[in-house]
Design an enzyme around this catalytic site. Structure first.
Site, PDB file in Angstrom:
ATOM      1  N   LYS A  22       0.932  -0.614  -0.169  1.00 49.42           N
ATOM      2  CA  LYS A  22      -0.163   0.316  -0.012  1.00 49.42           C
ATOM      3  C   LYS A  22       0.756   1.516   0.039  1.00 49.42           C
ATOM      4  O   LYS A  22       0.592   2.414  -0.659  1.00 49.42           O
ATOM      5  CB  LYS A  22      -1.165   0.047   1.903  1.00 49.42           C
ATOM      6  CG  LYS A  22      -1.475   1.281   1.321  1.00 49.42           C
ATOM      7  CD  LYS A  22      -2.545   1.250   3.063  1.00 49.42           C
ATOM      8  CE  LYS A  22      -1.656   1.860   4.150  1.00 49.42           C
ATOM      9  NZ  LYS A  22      -1.356   2.611   3.705  1.00 49.42           N
ATOM     10  N   ASN A  23       1.890   1.224   1.050  1.00 52.13           N
ATOM     11  CA  ASN A  23       2.066   2.537   1.171  1.00 52.13           C
ATOM     12  C   ASN A  23       4.025   2.695  -0.240  1.00 52.13           C
ATOM     13  O   ASN A  23       4.528   3.949  -0.044  1.00 52.13           O
ATOM     14  CB  ASN A  23       3.192   2.253   2.807  1.00 52.13           C
ATOM     15  CG  ASN A  23       2.435   2.472   3.659  1.00 52.13           C
ATOM     16  OD1 ASN A  23       0.824   3.196   3.070  1.00 52.13           O
ATOM     17  ND2 ASN A  23       2.419   2.743   4.872  1.00 52.13           N
ATOM     18  N   CYS A 126      -4.506  12.862  13.157  1.00 54.80           N
ATOM     19  CA  CYS A 126      -5.417  11.695  12.857  1.00 54.80           C
ATOM     20  C   CYS A 126      -4.927  10.645  14.158  1.00 54.80           C
ATOM     21  O   CYS A 126      -4.350  11.066  14.746  1.00 54.80           O
ATOM     22  CB  CYS A 126      -4.838  10.637  11.609  1.00 54.80           C
ATOM     23  SG  CYS A 126      -3.708  10.082  11.690  1.00 54.80           S
ATOM     24  N   ARG A 131       0.746  14.838  13.646  1.00 51.90           N
ATOM     25  CA  ARG A 131       1.396  14.106  12.541  1.00 51.90           C
ATOM     26  C   ARG A 131       1.457  16.053  11.800  1.00 51.90           C
ATOM     27  O   ARG A 131       0.551  15.360  10.670  1.00 51.90           O
ATOM     28  CB  ARG A 131       0.521  12.965  11.539  1.00 51.90           C
ATOM     29  CG  ARG A 131      -0.112  11.330  11.726  1.00 51.90           C
ATOM     30  CD  ARG A 131      -0.361  10.488  11.606  1.00 51.90           C
ATOM     31  NE  ARG A 131       0.418  10.298  10.267  1.00 51.90           N
ATOM     32  CZ  ARG A 131       0.050   9.170   9.629  1.00 51.90           C
ATOM     33  NH1 ARG A 131      -1.142   8.790   9.701  1.00 51.90           N
ATOM     34  NH2 ARG A 131       1.072   8.584   8.674  1.00 51.90           N
ATOM     35  N   ASP A 316       4.500   0.461  11.913  1.00 53.34           N
ATOM     36  CA  ASP A 316       3.400  -0.109  11.256  1.00 53.34           C
ATOM     37  C   ASP A 316       3.163  -1.501  11.603  1.00 53.34           C
ATOM     38  O   ASP A 316       2.277  -2.329  11.231  1.00 53.34           O
ATOM     39  CB  ASP A 316       3.066  -0.114  10.122  1.00 53.34           C
ATOM     40  CG  ASP A 316       3.262   0.811   9.502  1.00 53.34           C
ATOM     41  OD1 ASP A 316       3.249   1.973  10.645  1.00 53.34           O
ATOM     42  OD2 ASP A 316       3.345   1.879   8.723  1.00 53.34           O
ATOM     43  N   ARG A 408      -9.119  -0.688   4.201  1.00 52.88           N
ATOM     44  CA  ARG A 408      -7.868   0.341   3.958  1.00 52.88           C
ATOM     45  C   ARG A 408      -6.446  -0.415   3.434  1.00 52.88           C
ATOM     46  O   ARG A 408      -5.389   0.671   2.500  1.00 52.88           O
ATOM     47  CB  ARG A 408      -7.176   2.093   4.972  1.00 52.88           C
ATOM     48  CG  ARG A 408      -9.190   2.320   5.035  1.00 52.88           C
ATOM     49  CD  ARG A 408      -8.155   3.482   6.172  1.00 52.88           C
ATOM     50  NE  ARG A 408      -7.707   4.440   5.447  1.00 52.88           N
ATOM     51  CZ  ARG A 408      -6.680   5.410   5.883  1.00 52.88           C
ATOM     52  NH1 ARG A 408      -7.143   5.833   6.996  1.00 52.88           N
ATOM     53  NH2 ARG A 408      -6.419   5.914   5.647  1.00 52.88           N
TER      54      ARG A 408
HETATM   55  N1  EPU Z   1       6.751  14.648  10.734  1.00 54.85           N
HETATM   56  C1  EPU Z   1       6.479  15.627  11.745  1.00 54.85           C
HETATM   57  N2  EPU Z   1       7.091  16.937  10.183  1.00 54.85           N
HETATM   58  C2  EPU Z   1       6.569  16.520   8.840  1.00 54.85           C
HETATM   59  C3  EPU Z   1       6.483  15.288   9.085  1.00 54.85           C
HETATM   60  C4  EPU Z   1       6.522  13.872   9.905  1.00 54.85           C
HETATM   61  O1  EPU Z   1       6.594  15.938  12.283  1.00 54.85           O
HETATM   62  O2  EPU Z   1       6.711  17.405   8.128  1.00 54.85           O
HETATM   63  C5  EPU Z   1       6.642  13.482  11.898  1.00 54.85           C
HETATM   64  C6  EPU Z   1       4.894  12.165  12.345  1.00 54.85           C
HETATM   65  O3  EPU Z   1       4.496  13.627  12.998  1.00 54.85           O
HETATM   66  C7  EPU Z   1       6.025  11.195  12.670  1.00 54.85           C
HETATM   67  C8  EPU Z   1       7.284  10.897  12.159  1.00 54.85           C
HETATM   68  O4  EPU Z   1       7.504  12.409  11.856  1.00 54.85           O
HETATM   69  O5  EPU Z   1       6.138  11.856  14.318  1.00 54.85           O
HETATM   70  C9  EPU Z   1       7.468  10.385  11.124  1.00 54.85           C
HETATM   71  O6  EPU Z   1       6.600  10.124  10.460  1.00 54.85           O
HETATM   72  P1  EPU Z   1       6.233  10.145   8.825  1.00 54.85           P
HETATM   73  O7  EPU Z   1       6.180  11.550   8.002  1.00 54.85           O
HETATM   74  O8  EPU Z   1       7.236   8.988   8.447  1.00 54.85           O
HETATM   75  O9  EPU Z   1       5.611   9.333   8.543  1.00 54.85           O
HETATM   76  P2  EPU Z   1       4.023   9.758   7.330  1.00 54.85           P
HETATM   77  O10 EPU Z   1       5.416   9.683   5.556  1.00 54.85           O
HETATM   78  O11 EPU Z   1       3.187  10.141   7.428  1.00 54.85           O
HETATM   79  C10 EPU Z   1       4.354   6.365   6.811  1.00 54.85           C
HETATM   80  C11 EPU Z   1       2.854   5.720   6.797  1.00 54.85           C
HETATM   81  C12 EPU Z   1       3.265   5.736   8.036  1.00 54.85           C
HETATM   82  C13 EPU Z   1       4.076   5.075   8.257  1.00 54.85           C
HETATM   83  C14 EPU Z   1       5.224   6.191   8.816  1.00 54.85           C
HETATM   84  C15 EPU Z   1       6.615   5.553   9.792  1.00 54.85           C
HETATM   85  C16 EPU Z   1       2.365   6.475   4.344  1.00 54.85           C
HETATM   86  C17 EPU Z   1       0.963   6.282   3.490  1.00 54.85           C
HETATM   87  N3  EPU Z   1       1.791   6.093   5.137  1.00 54.85           N
HETATM   88  O12 EPU Z   1       3.762   8.242   7.137  1.00 54.85           O
HETATM   89  O13 EPU Z   1       1.932   3.941   7.631  1.00 54.85           O
HETATM   90  O14 EPU Z   1       3.399   4.736  10.022  1.00 54.85           O
HETATM   91  O15 EPU Z   1       5.293   6.600   7.050  1.00 54.85           O
HETATM   92  O16 EPU Z   1       6.815   5.076   9.043  1.00 54.85           O
HETATM   93  O17 EPU Z   1       3.202   5.391   4.048  1.00 54.85           O
HETATM   94  C18 EPU Z   1       0.104   2.767   8.229  1.00 54.85           C
HETATM   95  O18 EPU Z   1      -0.138   2.267   6.502  1.00 54.85           O
HETATM   96  O19 EPU Z   1      -0.425   2.379   8.668  1.00 54.85           O
HETATM   97  C19 EPU Z   1       0.650   4.038   8.370  1.00 54.85           C
HETATM   98  C20 EPU Z   1      -0.345   4.833   9.256  1.00 54.85           C
END
Ligand code: EPU
Length: 430
Positions: A22-23, A126, A131, A316, A408
């Site tokens: 998915k990701n 969320c 986030r 995850d 999802r």
């Molecule tokens: N963060 C910030 N600022 C930003 C972006 C992120 O502070 O601008 C923080 C977040 O709040 C969090 C950390 O950095 O504490 C890591 O977040 P990240 O940006 O890596 O997460 P994401 O890109 O929003 C993706 C996956 C998530 C997975 C995370 C971590 C997808 C679509 N989503 O989310 O997947 O948990 O990376 O590996 O790829 C899931 O599939 O259930 C899921 C939540």
């Protein structure tokens, strides 16, 4: 609303086909915004999130076709999707769509790169944490975009196009790395992304971009060097296997006992998960074209785990591993370092008889001799599947409500588990 009913106690024996990730599929679909030519993606999982992103991309003007089955194609293979963004019809991603799926915010980078402007709704918080998107915005600014926030929208402009820049992230973010990469490939000049996330899904996107004509060095490392090109062309790309789905079914087998082969799984993407499963007393070995998991008779040992960016133990898989540890002979400490609120499964696991105490970012999981079925509520994607794992070992019947969370991210979960002997059924909602 559908429910999932599980009667626990059956061992799992057989094989499960792992779907496309998915990701990886979500950002790969977004990559289609970067070229007027057709991007053909195969092994695309059939998931609610994929269907929602499809609607969002169609709103920007992307034509999406699902190709028919190819001769000899395995019935469990994912979809082949052809995405063509000949012209971008609209550079706005509205609130009602972005608020349903955070990853749709990632259209910001490619829209800016291709059109020099984008208006994308802020995604909001969320269930698993606040986030924020500050790192995404910082990356766009480093590439020369002017950013304003108005009425809940990010309004980004780069009148003369994006320009290469130095982006040094102070923490690891999967989404911000995707955004920076997708924006930099069409920027004028060179970009360096330092402290990039190294999750395999980022590497998959980068490899697809290279097939489309992008110039990227350092793929799969923490430093990505990009030389901007003026345009990208079409390509064909197969989505990698879902490592989180793999880890989840591995834990199902570890919990229920038995002998299961996960077909199409890539053990190289699961090092940290395989290590802790072995520490827990589960046998995990490479098998032809996948991974074999078995546990016959022996109990589960407690293991302490801390979530970390890749190659560490993935957040995850945290909820799923916690479910497994509820039946360990002893106490495990599970620390969540990525998201501040990713413990909503704790109260639901307690309804099945788990003994878990939260201390800030750490859950103390005291193994119990038995779990008992109960009605429970799915709260987010990974939390809901942790309830499935616990229910497989619980005595009696568990009814999981709100399974749209599961849909999802898990394709035909009940069919995959039933085929291995689990007593799992979907009860259609009224
Ligand atoms: N963060 C910030 N600022 C930003 C972006 C992120 O502070 O601008 C923080 C977040 O709040 C969090 C950390 O950095 O504490 C890591 O977040 P990240 O940006 O890596 O997460 P994401 O890109 O929003 C993706 C996956 C998530 C997975 C995370 C971590 C997808 C679509 N989503 O989310 O997947 O948990 O990376 O590996 O790829 C899931 O599939 O259930 C899921 C939540």
């Amino acid at each position: 609303m559908d429910k999932i009913r599980i009667r626990g106690g059956n061992r799992l024996n057989g094989s499960i086909q792992i779907s496309g990730a998915k990701n990886a599929a979500l950002p790969l679909m977004i990559v289609s915004l970067l070229t007027p030519e057709t991007l053909t993606l195969s092994n695309v999982p059939r998931l609610a999130d994929v269907r929602l992103l499809q609607r969002i991309l169609q709103n920007h003007g992307v034509d999406i076709m699902i190709a028919g089955k190819r001769p000899g194609q395995n019935g469990q293979a994912g979809d082949v999707k052809q995405l063509s963004a000949r012209t971008i019809a609209d550079t706005t991603a509205p609130y009602d769509l972005v608020s349903k799926m955070r990853a749709s915010f990632w259209v910001l980078g490619p829209l800016l790169g291709r059109c020099g402007e984008a208006k994308v709704s802020l995604p909001g918080g969320c269930a698993i944490g606040t986030r924020p998107v500050d790192m995404h915005l910082l990356a766009m600014e480093k590439l020369g975009a002017e950013i304003a926030i108005e009425g809940g929208y990010v309004i980004a402009r780069a009148k003369d196009g994006l320009k290469g820049g130095q982006i040094a992230f102070d923490k690891v973010s999967v989404g911000a790395t995707h955004a920076a990469l997708m924006a930099a490939v069409l920027a004028h000049g060179d970009t360096v992304i330092d402290n990039a996330a190294t999750e395999p899904e980022i590497g998959d996107v980068a490899e697809c971009l290279v097939k489309m004509g992008a110039k990227i060095e350092g793929i799969h490392t923490k430093t990505l060097k990009i030389t901007g090109v003026t345009s990208l062309h079409g390509a064909e790309h197969a989505v990698i296997a879902d490592r989180i789905e793999t880890g989840t079914y591995a834990m199902c087998a570890g919990m229920a006992g038995g002998d299961v082969t996960l077909k199409g799984a890539n053990p190289a993407h699961l090092g940290a998960v395989i290590d802790v499963m072995r520490d827990a007393g589960i046998t995990v070995e490479a098998a032809a074209g996948g991974i074999r998991i078995y546990r016959n008779g022996n109990g589960l040992a407690p293991v302490n785990v801390e979530t970390q960016p890749y190659p560490g133990f993935p957040t995850d898989c945290q909820a799923q591993f916690m479910a497994l540890m509820t039946r360990a002979h002893g106490t495990s400490m599970i620390r969540e370092t990525i998201f501040e609120n990713r413990f909503m499964h704790v109260q639901e696991l307690a309804r099945l008889g788990a003994d878990i105490h939260l201390h800030g970012d750490t859950a103390e999981v005291r193994g119990v001799a038995k779990l008992t079925g109960a009605p429970v509520m799915a709260t987010d994607l990974r939390a809901s599947v942790s309830l499935v794992i616990a229910a497989l070992a619980a005595e009696g019947e568990t009814m999981i409500n709100r399974v749209y969370h599961l849909d999802r991210g898990f394709e035909t979960l009940e069919e995959k588990l039933s085929a291995c002997g689990a007593d799992v059924a979907r009860i259609a909602g009224a």
